[in-house]
Design a protein around this motif. Structure first.
Motif, PDB file in Angstrom:
ATOM      1  N   ARG A  19       0.829  -1.203   0.000  1.00 34.08           N
ATOM      2  CA  ARG A  19       0.000   0.000   0.000  1.00 34.08           C
ATOM      3  C   ARG A  19       0.869   1.260   0.000  1.00 34.08           C
ATOM      4  N   ALA A  20       1.920   1.246   0.818  1.00 31.46           N
ATOM      5  CA  ALA A  20       2.803   2.404   0.881  1.00 31.46           C
ATOM      6  C   ALA A  20       3.537   2.612  -0.440  1.00 31.46           C
ATOM      7  N   TRP A  22       2.390   1.884  -3.347  1.00 31.55           N
ATOM      8  CA  TRP A  22       1.413   2.487  -4.261  1.00 31.55           C
ATOM      9  C   TRP A  22       1.300   3.985  -4.003  1.00 31.55           C
ATOM     10  N   HIS A  23       1.269   4.377  -2.740  1.00 31.23           N
ATOM     11  CA  HIS A  23       1.215   5.797  -2.419  1.00 31.23           C
ATOM     12  C   HIS A  23       2.409   6.536  -3.013  1.00 31.23           C
ATOM     13  N   ASN A  26       2.027   6.675  -7.013  1.00 29.57           N
ATOM     14  CA  ASN A  26       0.828   7.404  -7.396  1.00 29.57           C
ATOM     15  C   ASN A  26       0.924   8.871  -6.983  1.00 29.57           C
ATOM     16  N   THR A  27       1.463   9.134  -5.798  1.00 26.29           N
ATOM     17  CA  THR A  27       1.597  10.507  -5.324  1.00 26.29           C
ATOM     18  C   THR A  27       2.588  11.293  -6.175  1.00 26.29           C
ATOM     19  N   SER A  82       4.512   8.307   3.330  1.00 23.56           N
ATOM     20  CA  SER A  82       3.518   7.254   3.099  1.00 23.56           C
ATOM     21  C   SER A  82       3.367   6.378   4.334  1.00 23.56           C
ATOM     22  N   GLU A  92      -4.192   9.864   5.091  1.00 21.40           N
ATOM     23  CA  GLU A  92      -3.620   9.424   3.815  1.00 21.40           C
ATOM     24  C   GLU A  92      -3.970  10.397   2.693  1.00 21.40           C
ATOM     25  N   THR A  93      -5.126  11.021   2.778  1.00 19.57           N
ATOM     26  CA  THR A  93      -5.536  11.962   1.729  1.00 19.57           C
ATOM     27  C   THR A  93      -4.586  13.147   1.630  1.00 19.57           C
ATOM     28  N   LEU A  95      -1.486  13.078   1.476  1.00 20.47           N
ATOM     29  CA  LEU A  95      -0.375  12.766   0.570  1.00 20.47           C
ATOM     30  C   LEU A  95      -0.546  13.446  -0.785  1.00 20.47           C
ATOM     31  N   THR A 289      -3.102  -3.304  -5.910  1.00 18.61           N
ATOM     32  CA  THR A 289      -3.748  -2.223  -5.174  1.00 18.61           C
ATOM     33  C   THR A 289      -4.744  -1.521  -6.059  1.00 18.61           C
ATOM     34  N   ARG A 294      -7.217   4.655  -2.490  1.00 15.31           N
ATOM     35  CA  ARG A 294      -6.416   5.843  -2.185  1.00 15.31           C
ATOM     36  C   ARG A 294      -7.156   6.677  -1.167  1.00 15.31           C
TER      37      ARG A 294
END
Length: 294
Positions: A19-20, A22-23, A26-27, A82, A92-93, A95, A289, A294
């Motif tokens: 998950r991290a 992906w952050h 994607n971020t 992340s 998380e939002t 990010l 993911t 997200r």
């Protein structure tokens, strides 16, 4: 229960790392700037540290008795952010604001504005010295917190690192642990030579770091930096030595730059970069993911 709280409640470390990661990708794609390879190589080490070892409380980020962590390779900040978000330091939002002008999440960690950041970093090579200062202060104040520092293998070409490597044993800093993210690549470097793992020569791939650190008086642990059992065992070993041995510990973690995503893995050009929509689809499949998470 929030997403962060549900993840803390016994979530497998591998799931948290996916998950991290992906952050991270994607971020950076959303912000149009940032580093990829280093955050991905360090992710398993960071997740294991924050979710299984550090004595911290996201609700009290300034607790004077908390363990400290310094990300000396500050360009990998999005990896740290992340993990901090998943750990509950901020939503998380948030990010999505990474590297924006008014964001708490700048391109390099800033201890003055970001919850959970213990030292501002970005000028490479300085984090270990700051960590040694914190560890020495703990000794002088009678505190038992543990200071952890992460450096990159390219970063340890900086001389300031070795000044601290020499001095830390003299001060008996057994409450200081250095983690070397030995991911085998840096942004620029020599062409690959026989024995190198990836498409450029490894910054420290031709140096026996275990012998070097041992010679300077450190306790040395060499591990696979993507094996959670090995990581947790090394962290427990380092923690057990705190206050008991007078010897600092270094964990030499052999990792892969860009780990977890097929097109970034082991490729020096993905030290930084912005994924295209098509590449994000590949990353999503690699990390299993869903974008909606997200």
């Amino acid at each position: 229960m929030s997403v962060a709280e549900s993840l803390v409640e016994g979530a497998p470390l591998a799931e948290l790392s996916r998950r991290a990661r992906w952050h991270v990708i994607n971020t950076v794609a959303s912000s149009k700037a940032g580093h990829i390879g280093g955050p991905l190589s360090a992710m398993d080490l960071l997740v294991a540290l924050y979710f299984r070892r550090l004595r911290i409380d996201p609700a009290a980020p300034d607790d004077p008795d908390r363990d400290r962590f310094i990300l000396s390779k500050g360009h990998s900040a999005i990896g740290l952010y992340s993990v901090l978000a998943l750990r509950g330091y901020f939503p998380e939002t948030e990010l999505a604001t990474f590297d924006h002008g008014d964001s708490r999440l700048q391109g390099h960690p800033d201890m003055l504005i970001t919850p959970g950041v213990d030292s501002s970093t970005g000028s490479l090579g300085q984090g270990l010295s700051s960590g040694a200062g914190m560890a020495l202060a703990a000794k002088r104040l009678g505190k038992d917190f543990h200071t952890w520092v992460m450096v990159g293998d390219g970063e340890i070409e900086e001389g300031m690192v070795w000044e601290t490597v020499i001095s830390a044993p003299r001060f008996g800093l057994d409450n200081l642990t250095l983690i070397v993210d030995l991911n085998g690549l840096q942004q620029y470097g020599w062409p690959a030579a026989p024995g190198d793992r990836f498409d450029r020569s490894e910054p420290m791939g031709h140096v026996d770091l275990q012998k070097v650190f041992t010679g300077f008086g450190w306790n040395v642990l060499t591990i696979d930096g993507h094996d959670f059992d090995a990581i947790l065992t090394a962290y427990a070993d380092a923690d057990a030595r705190r206050g008991a041995t007078g010897v600092p510990t270094v964990i030499i973690a052999k990792t892969t730059k860009g780990e977890g995503v097929s097109f970034t893995r082991g490729t020096y050009k993905w030290h930084n970069g912005v994924a295209t929509p098509e590449q994000l689809e590949i990353a999503r499949r690699d990390l299993a993911t869903a974008e909606g998470e997200r």
